[in-house]
Design a protein around this motif. Sequence first.
Motif, PDB file in Angstrom:
ATOM      1  N   GLY B  45       0.875  -1.018  -0.077  1.00  0.00           N
ATOM      2  CA  GLY B  45       0.111   0.011  -0.021  1.00  0.00           C
ATOM      3  C   GLY B  45       0.952   1.064  -0.181  1.00  0.00           C
ATOM      4  O   GLY B  45       1.861   1.223   0.142  1.00  0.00           O
ATOM      5  N   PRO B  46       0.310   2.233  -0.227  1.00  0.00           N
ATOM      6  CA  PRO B  46       1.117   3.636  -0.393  1.00  0.00           C
ATOM      7  C   PRO B  46       1.295   4.006   1.142  1.00  0.00           C
ATOM      8  O   PRO B  46       0.845   3.367   1.855  1.00  0.00           O
ATOM      9  N   SER B  47       2.163   4.876   1.281  1.00  0.00           N
ATOM     10  CA  SER B  47       2.428   5.321   2.625  1.00  0.00           C
ATOM     11  C   SER B  47       1.305   6.006   3.312  1.00  0.00           C
ATOM     12  O   SER B  47       0.569   6.682   2.469  1.00  0.00           O
ATOM     13  N   HIS B 196       5.368  -9.467   5.014  1.00  0.00           N
ATOM     14  CA  HIS B 196       6.292  -8.225   4.729  1.00  0.00           C
ATOM     15  C   HIS B 196       5.553  -7.058   4.219  1.00  0.00           C
ATOM     16  O   HIS B 196       4.318  -7.162   3.386  1.00  0.00           O
ATOM     17  N   VAL B 197       5.632  -5.861   4.793  1.00  0.00           N
ATOM     18  CA  VAL B 197       5.128  -4.757   4.435  1.00  0.00           C
ATOM     19  C   VAL B 197       5.764  -4.073   3.654  1.00  0.00           C
ATOM     20  O   VAL B 197       7.045  -3.588   3.812  1.00  0.00           O
ATOM     21  N   THR B 198       5.299  -3.632   2.516  1.00  0.00           N
ATOM     22  CA  THR B 198       6.014  -2.619   1.446  1.00  0.00           C
ATOM     23  C   THR B 198       4.971  -1.624   0.654  1.00  0.00           C
ATOM     24  O   THR B 198       3.702  -1.836   0.719  1.00  0.00           O
ATOM     25  N   VAL B 213      -3.319  -5.768  -0.810  1.00  0.00           N
ATOM     26  CA  VAL B 213      -3.505  -4.295  -1.192  1.00  0.00           C
ATOM     27  C   VAL B 213      -4.183  -3.656  -0.203  1.00  0.00           C
ATOM     28  O   VAL B 213      -5.323  -3.669  -0.001  1.00  0.00           O
ATOM     29  N   MET B 214      -3.687  -2.668   0.576  1.00  0.00           N
ATOM     30  CA  MET B 214      -4.266  -1.719   1.643  1.00  0.00           C
ATOM     31  C   MET B 214      -4.323  -0.379   1.118  1.00  0.00           C
ATOM     32  O   MET B 214      -3.478   0.208   0.525  1.00  0.00           O
ATOM     33  N   ASN B 215      -5.310   0.175   1.581  1.00  0.00           N
ATOM     34  CA  ASN B 215      -5.527   1.782   1.162  1.00  0.00           C
ATOM     35  C   ASN B 215      -6.433   2.158   2.185  1.00  0.00           C
ATOM     36  O   ASN B 215      -7.715   1.749   2.630  1.00  0.00           O
ATOM     37  N   LYS B 216      -6.108   3.183   2.748  1.00  0.00           N
ATOM     38  CA  LYS B 216      -6.936   3.908   4.058  1.00  0.00           C
ATOM     39  C   LYS B 216      -7.319   3.272   4.974  1.00  0.00           C
ATOM     40  O   LYS B 216      -8.744   3.253   5.085  1.00  0.00           O
ATOM     41  N   GLY B 217      -6.556   2.329   5.341  1.00  0.00           N
ATOM     42  CA  GLY B 217      -6.896   1.569   6.624  1.00  0.00           C
ATOM     43  C   GLY B 217      -7.590   0.265   6.330  1.00  0.00           C
ATOM     44  O   GLY B 217      -8.179  -0.438   7.390  1.00  0.00           O
ATOM     45  N   ARG B 218      -8.027  -0.158   5.144  1.00  0.00           N
ATOM     46  CA  ARG B 218      -8.599  -1.415   4.863  1.00  0.00           C
ATOM     47  C   ARG B 218      -8.037  -2.066   3.668  1.00  0.00           C
ATOM     48  O   ARG B 218      -7.380  -1.373   2.916  1.00  0.00           O
ATOM     49  N   ILE B 219      -8.429  -3.383   3.624  1.00  0.00           N
ATOM     50  CA  ILE B 219      -7.680  -3.968   2.600  1.00  0.00           C
ATOM     51  C   ILE B 219      -8.584  -4.048   1.397  1.00  0.00           C
ATOM     52  O   ILE B 219      -9.658  -4.362   1.543  1.00  0.00           O
ATOM     53  N   THR B 234     -10.642  -3.148  -7.791  1.00  0.00           N
ATOM     54  CA  THR B 234     -11.001  -1.693  -7.846  1.00  0.00           C
ATOM     55  C   THR B 234      -9.891  -0.968  -8.537  1.00  0.00           C
ATOM     56  O   THR B 234      -8.836  -1.379  -8.913  1.00  0.00           O
ATOM     57  N   ALA B 235     -10.542   0.255  -8.830  1.00  0.00           N
ATOM     58  CA  ALA B 235      -9.448   1.279  -9.378  1.00  0.00           C
ATOM     59  C   ALA B 235      -8.146   1.539  -8.880  1.00  0.00           C
ATOM     60  O   ALA B 235      -7.230   1.807  -9.327  1.00  0.00           O
ATOM     61  N   PHE B 236      -8.230   1.570  -7.389  1.00  0.00           N
ATOM     62  CA  PHE B 236      -6.888   1.811  -6.576  1.00  0.00           C
ATOM     63  C   PHE B 236      -6.012   0.686  -7.030  1.00  0.00           C
ATOM     64  O   PHE B 236      -4.782   0.960  -7.207  1.00  0.00           O
ATOM     65  N   VAL B 237      -6.222  -0.780  -6.871  1.00  0.00           N
ATOM     66  CA  VAL B 237      -5.484  -1.854  -7.085  1.00  0.00           C
ATOM     67  C   VAL B 237      -5.042  -1.681  -8.592  1.00  0.00           C
ATOM     68  O   VAL B 237      -3.809  -1.916  -8.635  1.00  0.00           O
TER      69      VAL B 237
END
Lengths: 305, 399
Positions: B45-47, B196-198, B213-219, B234-237
């Motif tokens: 996920g992003p930072s 592994h977190v990256t 894939v994590m975004n804004k606190g959720r998978i 999703t569009a994010f993934v």
Amino acid sequence: MAFAAFSSQAAPSTDPVARRRSPVALFLLLPGILYLVLFFLTPLVSLLLTSFQAPREFGDIGQFDYAFRWQNYVEVVTTYWPHIARSFGYALAATFFALLISYPLAYFIGVKARRWPLLQSLMLVLVIAPFFISFLLRTLAWKQLFSDESFVVQSLKALSLLGPEAHVTGTAFSVIFGLTYNFIPFMTLPLYTTLERLDLRYLEAGNDLYASPFHVFRKVTIPLSMPGIVAGTLLTFIPAAGDYINASRDFLGGTGTQMMGNVIEANFLVLQNFPAAAALSIILMTVILVIVSIYVKRSGTEDLL
Amino acid sequence: MAVGAFADRGADLELVGIEKRFPGFTAIENLNLTIPAGSFFALLGPSGCGKTTTLRLVAGLEEPTSGRILIGGTDVTTQKSFQRPVNTVFQSYALFPHMTVLENVAFGLRRRKIADPVAKAHEALLLVELDHLAHRKPQQLSGGQQQRVALARAIVNRPALLLLDEPLGALDLKLRRQMQLELKTIQDEVGLTFLHVTHDQEEAMTMADTIAVMNKGRIEQMGEPQQLYELPRTAFVANFLGQSNLFTGPVVSTTSTAIAVDVSGQKIVVPLERAHRLSGEVTIGVRPEKLTLHAAAPTHDAGRNVMGPGKVIDVSFSGVSTQYLVAVPGVGTLVVFAQNMAFGPAAHVGAEVWLSWNVDHGFGLDDDPADAPRFEADLDTKTIAQQRRSSLLTELEEA
């Protein structure tokens, strides 16, 4: 960077530029060298010469001639050995108690209060605040607080915690108390500066590697704060060993609590036995130097000196 | 964790309804995750997406606001960090600067009173090929060496679960590749469970068996790397894991095998089993390397989607492939990756081209198109001026 605090210790500088001798550097050092020669080396040599002086034949009190009377040293050691022992004993005890009190204080200010910079600054000001009042006045105030008629002593006597004939001033307790109290800021500030830079991620790593909080403190926090501990204990121990205010009869001490500083003062100013005072001073300096160098060597923080 | 003994195998990790709130924001909301024993699991996920917080929760360095953490079936939620059968390779390595490399590695063994810690530490250092530096201090090593020491310090304890917090972030590309291989080999040899977190999608895809894939606190989506890449949900993934060309339009017809979407007048077909939404406005997409460039309008083929004509606005050469940016009126800018099978680019800037792709390569997203931007906002001055003018006109008409 957190590693920077230790990098100089592990990797001795081999920078060739720093080793090169340049006339400019010598020239820039000149004022410093002159200052040291004038105000450090000259008095030291004079003191050393005085310590070997012999009394003038048929002379008055306080009249001495240059000689090589090494017996001066034997005489002062045999006469004043209890004071010498007391000096280092008291200084050691005061250093120990100051460390005991300062470490948690510095840890709180430097580590726990990091999230509140205002509290941090406020507490630092409170640590330094006693310096705004003269050292002598503060010690006199403690004398008042510990005097036989004071509320503190009267209450302790009323509670039978002190015997009816007991005193607080003039005891080893009050002298060590005074030394501890007066040197706590000198202990706290160096401890604070190292603990303030302590990288908490090392503590987390310790926790992650199965070390309980106690073990992390012993194996990680203490070694990492060693420069502060060494600096603080030196700043406390060295002046405390030579202190003559707290142990003086006019302040917190008594006849049985005189330290080397008091004896040197008496010999110089009252008895006018200058060689004895000088010999005692040289002994004090030498012993401190030896103790400190062994201590620094053992604690692995040579870079501090 | 038993004192004096190693975990004999990796343990599975289960996160149940984890929530973590910090003052002012929620880092993780309602996270449910199961990582099977012995797998290499990547949290990508992003930072600021909550992935490091998740790792710290598992390590016991943070406490969850609610929810439970189970390692190998044992509830460890209330256990302190030092009681958990977990080791972490920290992003900053956090090697103790006052100890030698060897002492760093033996630290965990000594605390757990494992027999012969020094010999075992040497073994671990041999594994990362650093035994010859055992008596150095960490700050005398290079970044890559420090990272390997950090790895040795963690794996020497044979934890049931090894947590890796972007440990390869500070390394250069070559060293990173080498370490990725080494990590994978170690994981296979030792059979531990790796979390592994990256934020490096390539790293996650090459190393992990399973990626979340994590975004804004959720998978957002979880699955095997290939599945995630070929069929993003999703569009994010679709955009975080590689690049995607996304289009939005209404579903115009549905057959038993596919849906047809009207994208600015061009009919695009997506297989039914690759589409998440089957009616109304939908977002569909295709990966840039699946697109083929044509210099002339291709002949109609039921098995291929065609889009065009468009104009090539940029060509950039990157060795194995060439990237083309093609502006298709009414649709937006599309990215095309073409393998460099012949010398020279297949199309030059300004050329008119058509794009086509195999129907089976398209995918339909689960997002509501209303939430996702139709395509990238066109913010050149001309557009802004036109928008201002039209909004001003409508305002005047209303008045």
